[in-house]
Structure formats: C-alpha cells, structure tokens
Design an enzyme around this catalytic site. Structure first.
Site: not given
Ligand code: 5GP
Ligand code: ZN
Length: 114
Positions: A93, A100, A102
């Site tokens: 996902g 990063h 969460h």
């Molecule tokens: P992943 O799916 O890669 O683990 O999580 C990426 C996260 O980054 C998602 O929860 C999404 O909402 C967040 N995200 C994407 N673009 C941005 C942004 O420009 N600013 C912030 N603060 N969060 C972002």
C-alpha cells in the site's frame, strides 16, 4: 530527490503541519488522516522503501522509534495506545516512495488492517 513530495516538505518548499523535527527526521500531520491523529515521521535522507535500508541505517531507525514515542506524547495518545505502520511497495500500500512511519491514534484501531 527533486521530484519527491516528502523531500519538498522537508526542504519547506511544500507546506505541512510540523509536529516535531530534529537533524535526522521530520514529523508532520498526514494531509489525508485515517484517524483523529495521523502523523508521518520521515527521515531527512531520501530512502525509497524499507527494502533499501542497509546496516548503516540502524541508528537512524532506532531514532525514528524514539520519535514515535515523542509524537505519541505530543499528540496525547501515548497511554491509550496507537498504531505504527510502514507500508512497503505496491502490495504493502505504499504511495509515496520516501520511507515514512505512520503513527495513528485517537480512535480504536482494528485488526487485521485493510
Ligand atoms: P503511504 O501509502 O506511502 O504509506 O503513505 C503516504 C501518505 O502520505 C498517505 O497517508 C498520504 O495521505 C500522505 N500524503 C501524500 N501527500 C502528502 C502531502 O503532500 N502532505 C502530507 N502532509 N501528506 C501527504
Ligand atoms: Zn524524498
């Protein structure tokens, strides 16, 4: 990385709501929160995925875990509890290819996650 959204946030070329920062990482509110508290902890170094970690990153990773504690304290979810997740690659996902962590809380988490 010039086209990486999290590198741009770290460089303050893009706005974010910063929760905590130090010389190793930055923590900011997720723009699309999946819980009342949803913070992303991002290392300043551009590392695409969990698969790209090397032995040299051990200290940085330990530091990120300590920052999880700090963020949980700042957001007042430490005692009640919270969820920590790192998504890796498409089946995990992952959407943003800059490592990063969460940190989610402020509601009851369920298991298994979707
Ligand atoms: P992943 O799916 O890669 O683990 O999580 C990426 C996260 O980054 C998602 O929860 C999404 O909402 C967040 N995200 C994407 N673009 C941005 C942004 O420009 N600013 C912030 N603060 N969060 C972002
Ligand atoms: Zn990056």
């Amino acid at each position: 990385m010039s086209n990486c959204i999290f590198c741009k946030i770290i460089a303050r070329e893009l706005q974010s709501k910063i929760v905590y920062e130090d010389d190793i990482c930055m923590a900011f509110d997720d723009v699309n929160p999946q819980a009342p508290v949803h913070v992303l902890i991002v290392p300043r170094e551009h590392i695409p995925t969990l698969n790209d970690l090397t032995g040299n990153h051990k200290e940085m990773l330990g530091h990120l875990c300590m920052v999880v504690n700090k963020v949980a304290e700042i957001k007042k979810i430490k005692e009640r509890g919270f969820r920590v997740a790192i998504n890796c690659n498409p089946a995990g996902g992952q959407m943003v290819y800059h490592l990063h962590v969460h940190v989610m809380g402020g509601r009851q988490m369920t298991w298994p996650p979707g």
